[in-house]
Design a protein around this motif. Sequence first.
Motif, short mmCIF file in Angstrom:
data_model
loop_
_atom_site.label_atom_id
_atom_site.label_comp_id
_atom_site.label_asym_id
_atom_site.label_seq_id
_atom_site.Cartn_x
_atom_site.Cartn_y
_atom_site.Cartn_z
N VAL A 1 0.86 -1.20 0.00
CA VAL A 1 0.00 0.00 0.00
C VAL A 1 0.89 1.24 0.00
O VAL A 1 0.65 2.20 -0.73
N ARG A 2 1.95 1.20 0.82
CA ARG A 2 2.89 2.33 0.82
C ARG A 2 3.38 2.61 -0.60
O ARG A 2 3.38 3.74 -1.07
N TYR A 3 3.82 1.56 -1.28
CA TYR A 3 4.39 1.77 -2.60
C TYR A 3 3.33 2.25 -3.60
O TYR A 3 3.62 3.07 -4.46
N ARG A 4 2.11 1.76 -3.44
CA ARG A 4 1.04 2.24 -4.33
C ARG A 4 0.81 3.74 -4.12
O ARG A 4 0.43 4.45 -5.04
N LEU A 5 1.03 4.18 -2.87
CA LEU A 5 0.79 5.59 -2.54
C LEU A 5 1.99 6.50 -2.81
O LEU A 5 1.87 7.72 -2.77
N ILE A 6 3.16 5.92 -3.05
CA ILE A 6 4.36 6.76 -3.18
C ILE A 6 4.22 7.89 -4.21
O ILE A 6 4.60 9.03 -3.91
N PRO A 7 3.64 7.65 -5.37
CA PRO A 7 3.52 8.80 -6.30
C PRO A 7 2.80 9.97 -5.64
O PRO A 7 3.21 11.12 -5.77
N TYR A 8 1.74 9.67 -4.89
CA TYR A 8 0.99 10.74 -4.21
C TYR A 8 1.81 11.34 -3.07
O TYR A 8 1.95 12.56 -2.95
N LEU A 9 2.39 10.48 -2.23
CA LEU A 9 3.13 10.97 -1.06
C LEU A 9 4.32 11.81 -1.49
O LEU A 9 4.61 12.86 -0.92
N TYR A 10 4.98 11.35 -2.52
CA TYR A 10 6.15 12.08 -3.02
C TYR A 10 5.73 13.43 -3.61
O TYR A 10 6.36 14.46 -3.36
N SER A 11 4.65 13.40 -4.36
CA SER A 11 4.13 14.63 -4.95
C SER A 11 3.78 15.64 -3.85
O SER A 11 4.13 16.83 -3.92
N GLU A 12 3.12 15.17 -2.79
CA GLU A 12 2.75 16.08 -1.70
C GLU A 12 3.98 16.54 -0.93
O GLU A 12 4.04 17.68 -0.48
N TYR A 13 4.93 15.66 -0.78
CA TYR A 13 6.18 16.05 -0.09
C TYR A 13 6.86 17.17 -0.86
O TYR A 13 7.26 18.19 -0.30
N ALA B 1 4.97 -2.14 -6.36
CA ALA B 1 6.26 -2.53 -6.94
C ALA B 1 7.17 -2.92 -5.78
O ALA B 1 6.90 -2.58 -4.63
N GLU B 2 8.24 -3.65 -6.10
CA GLU B 2 9.13 -4.10 -5.02
C GLU B 2 10.16 -3.07 -4.61
O GLU B 2 10.85 -3.22 -3.62
N TYR B 3 10.33 -2.04 -5.43
CA TYR B 3 11.26 -0.96 -5.08
C TYR B 3 10.83 0.28 -5.84
O TYR B 3 10.11 0.20 -6.85
N VAL B 4 11.27 1.43 -5.36
CA VAL B 4 10.74 2.70 -5.87
C VAL B 4 10.98 2.86 -7.37
O VAL B 4 10.08 3.29 -8.10
N GLU B 5 12.19 2.50 -7.82
CA GLU B 5 12.48 2.72 -9.24
C GLU B 5 11.57 1.91 -10.16
O GLU B 5 11.43 2.22 -11.33
N ALA B 6 10.97 0.85 -9.62
CA ALA B 6 10.10 0.02 -10.46
C ALA B 6 8.66 0.54 -10.51
O ALA B 6 7.82 -0.02 -11.21
N LEU B 7 8.38 1.62 -9.79
CA LEU B 7 7.01 2.16 -9.82
C LEU B 7 6.72 2.79 -11.17
O LEU B 7 7.53 3.55 -11.69
N ASP B 8 5.56 2.50 -11.69
CA ASP B 8 5.17 3.07 -12.98
C ASP B 8 4.29 4.29 -12.70
O ASP B 8 3.11 4.15 -12.35
N THR B 9 4.88 5.48 -12.86
CA THR B 9 4.10 6.69 -12.54
C THR B 9 3.40 7.24 -13.79
O THR B 9 2.76 8.28 -13.73
N GLU B 10 3.54 6.55 -14.89
CA GLU B 10 2.82 6.96 -16.10
C GLU B 10 1.40 6.40 -16.09
O GLU B 10 0.48 7.01 -16.61
N HIS B 11 1.25 5.23 -15.52
CA HIS B 11 -0.08 4.60 -15.50
C HIS B 11 -0.61 4.58 -14.08
O HIS B 11 -0.40 3.64 -13.33
N LEU B 12 -1.29 5.66 -13.76
CA LEU B 12 -1.82 5.78 -12.40
C LEU B 12 -3.33 5.67 -12.44
O LEU B 12 -3.96 6.07 -13.43
N THR B 13 -3.92 5.13 -11.39
CA THR B 13 -5.37 5.20 -11.29
C THR B 13 -5.71 6.25 -10.25
O THR B 13 -4.89 6.55 -9.38
N LEU B 14 -6.89 6.81 -10.36
CA LEU B 14 -7.28 7.83 -9.39
C LEU B 14 -8.38 7.28 -8.51
O LEU B 14 -9.28 6.59 -9.01
N ILE B 15 -8.30 7.57 -7.22
CA ILE B 15 -9.40 7.19 -6.34
C ILE B 15 -9.91 8.43 -5.62
O ILE B 15 -9.14 9.37 -5.38
N GLY B 16 -11.17 8.43 -5.29
CA GLY B 16 -11.74 9.59 -4.62
C GLY B 16 -13.08 9.94 -5.23
O GLY B 16 -13.91 9.06 -5.49
N TYR B 17 -13.25 11.21 -5.52
CA TYR B 17 -14.53 11.70 -6.05
C TYR B 17 -14.44 11.89 -7.57
O TYR B 17 -13.60 12.67 -8.04
#
Length: 666
Positions: free
Chosen positions: A505-517, A621-637
């Motif tokens: 879950v942490r890794y799924r959220l990293i694009p958001y957490l990093y963006s907010e950071y 993903a198993e490590y940060v560099e393997a995260l695909d930030t081009e294909h993101l899904t959005l959750i919320g409203y």
Amino acid sequence: MIRKYVYGIPFETESVATEMEAVKGTPAYGTVCMEDGFRFACALDEEDVVYGLGEANRGMNKRGYCYISDCTDDPDHTEDKRSLYGAHNFIVVSGERKFGLFFDYPSKMTFDIGYTRPDQLTVSCQAADLYLYVIDGANAYDIVKQFRKLIGRSYIPPKFAFGFGQSRWGYRTKEDFRKVAEGYRENQIPLDMIYMDIDYMEAYKDFTLNEEEFSDFPEFVREMKEKHIRLIPIIDAGVKVEPGYEVYEEGVKHGYFCKREDGSDFVAAVWPGWTHFPDVLNPEARKWFGDKYRILTDQGIEGFWNDMNEPAIFYTPKGVQEAKEAVKEFFQDASGEHSVFFQVKDAVMGLSNNDRDYRSFYHQTADGERVRHDRVHNLFGFNMTRAAGEAFERIDPDRRFLMFSRSSCIGMHRYGGIWTGDNRSWWSHILLNLKMLPSLNMCGFLYTGADLGGFGSDTTRDLLLRWMALGVFAPLMRNHSAMGTREQECYQFGDPADFCHVIQVRYRLIPYLYSEYMKAALNDDLYFKPTAFVYPEDAHALQVEDQLMLGDEIMIAPVYTQNAKGRYVYLPEEMKFVKFLPDGSLYEEILPAGHHYVEIALNEVPLFIRRDRCIPLAAAAEYVEALDTEHLTLIGYPGAEYRFYDDDGVHKNYEDPEKVRTLKME
Ligand code: GLC
């Protein structure tokens, strides 16, 4: 609006990054008395809330206790403790009147926040030599943002530092590290870092490696990097006294260590035995010490943690001598007089981190002046980390290095983050961790986190899982524990599936957490906020001490009670309650504003999305560099938009507008 006042002849701490003319006169809101040291006093209204103080005990609302800024190595973070490892002298009083106060002072300072008298705030220190900044603003949040601008941009770590890290005091050999790497990789639990505690060194000597265990270290660093794991070594403040050891020899030769009054090098015992402290307040010595980090960066290391830099002192030769005499006297003449017994006890118990020792050594400052350590005590950790930060600029000005420290003072936030030191495997420490996070952000420290699972004492599976469900949201997410305690790597508790899920879950959220950071760092803003900062008109939100706002989109409310199957939560507005379920799916439910009881199983990670907002999610993903930030899904409203910041996570060209794109939820 900020006003700066000057009292006496302040020491230039360099906590503040903006030049400002001082104004004459007395500050609004309070009285200043300089008869016996310095004392600022003001009345507190019944409704006033007091925020700030960074790494301090107790609540987000600091009212009702007395805190002392005095960087201290104390591993017992019980509720009565007044000093922890950091000294963060910024507070905001928020009620009818709203104002911020920053006391730019480098030694012991007492914040009596309605403790002696419930209706009075007094801030005092021994020497009337300081700058006081008084900040007016529309509300607490606005005041904090002005303060953050004043003290300069917060440290920005490399993106890999948003991954999960495993640490333990006691990993000694390559095999120990390989075992951890395998434990994670074989179980597909994401991991980016393994921390190297003091046992990687030869006899705890900074910038050395135990050659028997780590022959061909660069090759080992490479081996780990092939697994996408970075090794992050610890650096301690004390340099071992040992003829022939290069760092020691050079420091002595050039006079780079802190000195006693007679000019000899000050000696104190820490992990390596007798040590000298590098005089990091002396710019030349700071440069020299900082350049030593290159010994490890040249071998492929990209990050460090600085420790024992209050600086911690186990004992000194003088302290030992006095204790010996007291003990001798007691045994020679054990007359049954309790007073002698207590003298012995005090002499022995008081050996560590003793004020007398802090009064017995000196620094040489930038202008060639000599200053006694106790008068600038809170600047040591700051300047040790600054030594490293300045060196990284020389080593590779375009590259980010991971750096966090145990001790700190405002100003250090520009050079590194902090972890909150030696907590315990206690449920109450989850909540303490949560409460500290926004306070630390107010003082500039954005890259922070606690030892998940607890450093001291034996953890339990449920404690670790619940703590990690908070740690998922902290920029620094690290599991660390003390030697001798129960092993607490995520694969030590039978089937690791639940841990794997939480970290995914942490890794799924990293694009958001990093963006907010990044947005928080680049705009001198907060990553974590008390709910009251977002809903200042809401009387309930004002009192919430166990939920946090993160970025502009979400609220978090972790479970911090053993055996609880859920918790009460307060929603200041309608929100979407989201739970990350262990099968990878999401539970989503719109909840109206108000109080709710929400069920949260041990292996679920909850969060709340604010009305008409959305956040991006990546595939795990198993490590940060393997995260695909081009294909993101959005959750919320549906229909909501999110401004997503992203970059390569390595370099420093943050301001490029192409790094922000707007994502819209269908
Ligand atoms: C200190 C640090 C802790 C570390 C230990 C040994 O207690 O706070 O994190 O594991 O020293 O280096």
